[in-house]
Design an enzyme around this catalytic site. Sequence first.
Site, short mmCIF file in Angstrom:
data_model
loop_
_atom_site.label_atom_id
_atom_site.label_comp_id
_atom_site.label_asym_id
_atom_site.label_seq_id
_atom_site.Cartn_x
_atom_site.Cartn_y
_atom_site.Cartn_z
N THR A 39 -60.29 37.56 38.20
CA THR A 39 -60.38 38.06 39.58
C THR A 39 -59.25 39.01 39.94
O THR A 39 -58.12 38.88 39.42
CB THR A 39 -60.34 36.87 40.56
OG1 THR A 39 -60.18 37.37 41.90
CG2 THR A 39 -59.17 35.95 40.28
N TYR A 68 -55.92 29.84 44.13
CA TYR A 68 -57.07 30.38 43.40
C TYR A 68 -56.61 31.44 42.41
O TYR A 68 -56.90 31.36 41.20
CB TYR A 68 -58.09 30.94 44.39
CG TYR A 68 -59.19 31.73 43.74
CD1 TYR A 68 -60.10 31.11 42.89
CD2 TYR A 68 -59.31 33.11 43.94
CE1 TYR A 68 -61.10 31.84 42.25
CE2 TYR A 68 -60.31 33.84 43.31
CZ TYR A 68 -61.19 33.20 42.47
OH TYR A 68 -62.16 33.92 41.85
N ASN A 112 -65.17 42.92 44.63
CA ASN A 112 -66.18 42.31 45.51
C ASN A 112 -67.56 42.49 44.89
O ASN A 112 -67.94 43.61 44.57
CB ASN A 112 -66.11 42.94 46.90
CG ASN A 112 -64.84 42.53 47.63
OD1 ASN A 112 -63.75 42.93 47.24
ND2 ASN A 112 -64.97 41.70 48.64
N1 UDP Z 1 -64.83 40.02 56.39
C1 UDP Z 1 -65.13 40.18 57.74
N2 UDP Z 1 -65.94 39.25 58.34
C2 UDP Z 1 -66.46 38.19 57.67
C3 UDP Z 1 -66.18 38.04 56.30
C4 UDP Z 1 -65.35 38.97 55.69
O1 UDP Z 1 -64.66 41.12 58.38
O2 UDP Z 1 -67.17 37.39 58.29
C5 UDP Z 1 -63.98 41.01 55.73
C6 UDP Z 1 -62.78 40.43 55.02
O3 UDP Z 1 -61.68 40.37 55.92
C7 UDP Z 1 -62.56 41.43 53.89
C8 UDP Z 1 -63.96 41.94 53.58
O4 UDP Z 1 -64.75 41.62 54.73
O5 UDP Z 1 -61.78 42.52 54.33
C9 UDP Z 1 -64.59 41.29 52.37
O6 UDP Z 1 -64.45 39.88 52.52
P1 UDP Z 1 -65.13 38.86 51.52
O7 UDP Z 1 -64.81 37.48 52.04
O8 UDP Z 1 -66.55 39.21 51.35
O9 UDP Z 1 -64.41 39.12 50.13
P2 UDP Z 1 -62.85 39.18 49.75
O10 UDP Z 1 -62.48 40.63 49.79
O11 UDP Z 1 -62.10 38.35 50.74
O12 UDP Z 1 -62.83 38.63 48.37
#
Ligand code: UDP
Length: 325
Positions: free
Chosen positions: A117, A141, A170
């Site tokens: 990751t 994690y 992502n």
């Molecule tokens: N995010 C958001 N609202 C949500 C979930 C995620 O704005 O309900 C944002 C989060 O802050 C990040 C991006 O979307 O900037 C991707 O988040 P995700 O949890 O999908 O993956 P991560 O990048 O955390 O692994």
Amino acid sequence: MRLLVTGGAGYIGSIVAQQLLARGDDVTVLDSLYRGHREAVPEGAAFVEADLLDPAAVGAVLDGGGFEGVVHFAALSLVGESVEHPERYWRGNVVGALNLLDAMRAAGVPRLVFSSTAATYGEPAVDLITEEEPNAPVNAYGNSKLTIDRMLADEARAHGLAAVSLRYFNVAGASGRLGEDHTPETHLIPLVLQAAAGTRPSVAIFGTDYPTPDGTAVRDYVHVDDLARAHILALEKAVPGRHDIFNLGSERGYSVREVIDTARAVTGREIVALEEDRRAGDPPQLVAANARARAGLGWAPEKSLEDMVRDAWVWHQAHPGGYGA
Ligand code: UDP
């Protein structure tokens, strides 16, 4: 090849298993079903319900199984949970991987592709994250995944394992009857689509004051089919005695607002988005360089954000409550 896919009842593992079966590989899925779904195990795969924390069970699967490789997904993957309960991640992820390596060594299985990751890099303030970026995880994690990467490097050096770690950024989209169903769901695209479908009233935008073009956080989204393809290439290209690391990204970032706008266009639904504070631990931008994956694996993503959102939307409409609902 004769292959074992650990975590093959999960989102990415099931889709990799499906692609392996489609090209004629002999696939066994090992999954504890703790967070995986029996329905996600592709037809044609043998299935063993077992936990990597049970060394005897893992040994029994690998011993005399004639496996030529393992693709290892089985792990816990909730960042927030890992901060509250790090011991679950050290045990489930690290001890689980060690048990798997012990069983592979005993059975003489020559290669392993590991689901690593971007969380190993922590919060780097660079435009494009290369594999040279220092490791600096900020949660258990990321620590657990980085520890496994290091175990693989040692295992390769000492015992000749051909090991590849693929670092995901992502991942989104769906593949035929297989899609993304997490409990709890924390990922942006499935949550946006639940808001589109009306199974949740709205989606939150976590942070609008980031130093990014529209103030929301930027991420590098890759279609799960593209990601899965990288695992097959890694199985083919793994070199005995080496541990190689590849970032799997597109070199292109999308903001949270861009994702939501794409979902509005794809679904034709309104999608209520509520601006909220930043979520703890979310860096402004995470975008992967992919030169190494292009050169070393012959891999580059092909599908667009629109493809990911469309495929996830089709899957969501067919499985509004996820698997088993
Ligand atoms: N995010 C958001 N609202 C949500 C979930 C995620 O704005 O309900 C944002 C989060 O802050 C990040 C991006 O979307 O900037 C991707 O988040 P995700 O949890 O999908 O993956 P991560 O990048 O955390 O692994």
